[in-house]
Write an enzyme that holds these catalytic residues in place. Sequence first.
Site, PDB file in Angstrom:
ATOM      1  N   GLU A  61       0.864  -1.180   0.000  1.00  0.00           N
ATOM      2  CA  GLU A  61       0.000   0.000   0.000  1.00  0.00           C
ATOM      3  C   GLU A  61       0.898   1.226   0.000  1.00  0.00           C
ATOM      4  OE1 GLU A  61      -3.778   2.070   2.308  1.00  0.00           O
ATOM      5  OE2 GLU A  61      -2.868   0.270   3.145  1.00  0.00           O
ATOM      6  N   GLU A 383     -12.078  -3.396   4.452  1.00  0.00           N
ATOM      7  CA  GLU A 383     -12.352  -2.898   5.809  1.00  0.00           C
ATOM      8  C   GLU A 383     -13.591  -2.012   5.903  1.00  0.00           C
ATOM      9  OE1 GLU A 383      -9.022  -1.170   7.814  1.00  0.00           O
ATOM     10  OE2 GLU A 383      -7.728  -2.910   7.476  1.00  0.00           O
TER      11      GLU A 383
END
Length: 828
Positions: A61, A383
């Site tokens: 990321e 998430e």
Amino acid sequence: MPRTARTRWRVGLTTTALLTAAALVPAPAHAEDVTDYAITVDPSSAKGAKIDDMMYGVFFEDINRAADGGLYAELVQNRSFEYSTADNGSYTPLTSWTVGGTAQVVDDSGRLNERNRNYLSLGAGSTVTNAGYNTGVRVEQGKTYDFSVWARAQGGTTLTVTLKDTAGTLATARQVAVKGGWAQYKATFTATRTSNRGRLAVASTNAAALDMVSLFPRDTYKNQPNGLRKDLAEKIAALKPGFVRFPGGCLVNTGSMEDYSEASGWQRKRSYQWKDTVGPVEERATNANFWGYNQSYGLGYYEYFRLSEDIGAMPLPVVPALVTGCGQNKATDDGALLERHIQDTLDLIEFANGPATSTWGKVRARMGHPKPFHLTHIEVGNEENLPKEFFARFQQFRAAVEAKYPDVTVISNSGPDDAGSTFDTAWQLNREAKVDMVDEHYYNSPNWFLQNNDRYDSYDRNGPKVFLGEYASQGNAWKNGLSEAAFMTGLERNADVVKLASYAPLLANEDYVQWRPDMIWFNNRASWNSANYEVQKLFMTNVGDRVVPSKATTTPNVSGPITGAVGLSTWATSAAYDDVKVTSADGSTLLSDDFSGDASKWTGSGRGSWSIQDGSYVQTDAATENTMVTAGDPAWKDYDLHVKATKKSGKEGFLVAFGVKDTGNYYWWNLGGWNNTQSAIEQAVDGGKGTLMTKAGSIETGRAHDIDIKVRGRHVTLYLDGKEWGSFSDDKPAEPFRQVVTEDAKTGDLIVKVVNAQSAEARTAVDLGGAKVASTARVTTLAADEGAVNTETDTPVTPVTSTFRGVAGKFTYTFPANSVTFLRIKQK
């Protein structure tokens, strides 16, 4: 625990006898057969799970400047003058640039293209200089560097390009003749000496327009154009990962879902969309990064696929599900926009797998890769805290993908935590829909990882498989690596359920850190492996093909009741507390404070702004995190705590602590945490926090709440406004001795993997269950002080290889204190 405090038990011949012996009188310490633990292996059993080749992977990321200034090899920061206050409040279009003379950044019809809107108008006789990343532009003596710039000068000009530091020139200056409309110009430098503090300067004799000012090392990973920083990519490749998950993370499903429009210009803070990141780099967007800076998309989907191929890993992209996460909690009701994103996902699969004659396969081919990338898995969402809203949209993505590409596995997720109402709801929906694979994420304390080795033992063997897409203990010390290693033995033991797993995050630039822990650390001159990296590498390069059933004795659990003082805290919030009372189980008062006088009973770290106001204890700083103040005796046990709490302003609610031993060891009830979206019981052990239970819910500003906490032994019951909110028992031992055994089909090796996460060696009897083995084993050991941290100049956590010559069907091996040890044993 120390050897002097741990009982040593006589070892018998069977598992039953071993467990029974643990209750007998200790044998004399000098006896030859005395050991601390025993491992019994059953190599003839057919019950061991098969381990997939791609079980362990990496998760990339763009956090901690992992891309620009990191893995992406570009040396010029803000190369296209697109930095904005939308990215970071301190940014301007000239961030990282210094102007000598006259220059201004312009966004008008003369721009390079619609995606690359800003350009620099440089006055005659003026110079612009770039500071690079960290301390400056890094160059190495004798290495080649490729300069390029898009420039425009209708009347013609000469650009003089130099590389210097404060000591002088770093390479021979180059001159570039520019004339006419926008065109790309190139030059090559060979560094005459090494410097970490270089500056790239471009001077113009006449007025000119500049954009996409770039300096790339020629020596990128695999010598790829628009490539990757070699040392970082090599460290990733050395892990031999089975997959690469990209590009996030919170990066994927945050920001605006809106499209570009002429009315609004390029959307800043736009969600990550793969089509923005492919094609010629000068036509790619830049965007506000969720983590507080600008991302150029020079490192885009094509480069991620190429990296995966170069290191022999499966590409695993993540696309947004039109439900934001990471504290944003919004779901779009725009049906047309949802359909467009679903089509984008189908187009992504075509970009990866389609023939070079297809619409998006043609884009891939033009970028230099006519052959497919062989995409087999794709993840939708990340998430999300709104499980029902997410799952409704996920089902539409899944149906579309499976209809057109039935061989592609579509992965769902279970929210941001390891437990709680969001997690439970998400898993129920995934099970009912027979989803193939569900992504779990959690970041917890080392203690939690030692306690939860058995997490997947009870998962449904016939239900959705688990992709553990993000996990880490909270730190980069060796104790963190030890706890993760202990947990990984449980992942391998359950390899029939846990099909994919990746530590997170992967990279951190030491000067731009938003999150820690991280696996690989770097600056502009060097990179180094964390202790966690060494654990991951040891497991990832010694996986094996199947689990060999084995059992081990455990460490006696000597924990007593929960003890500790009480505390009050806030997190980016102002709150008021009143009527604190602590009563022992026999009814006697241990503490009573209505704050009608002073706050002398309370002590704190100095964070926040605490004062008595109108008979309440008030913390007025709505920006500071963890302002905890405490009162009472760390020896208190079996008590009732009452407090009245009121949120006054800020992002979250309030925190009430109990069992407080010191600043790094306590429990607290976090009411209105995670941007006031949920409440949780968290436990801090040696500074690292783990979540014991969570529930969705928010705290109303200005309303007084009655908080009651009842502590009995290791059981705790919690009441909110007179109603039971929940209860838990913290009675699970943090077992420091863990093991798993696997078999490598190619070599025939038994791989005995043992974690001894305690400050005493563990002399262990190993019974290989009748296996015929060679007398020597190849040993790899990681061992260090539990507080050891690898740095640029010191790497105390480093693998040591050796040979052990005492292997037999039954043998004894002493595992060092604070160690991870792999024994590779040849079978005859």
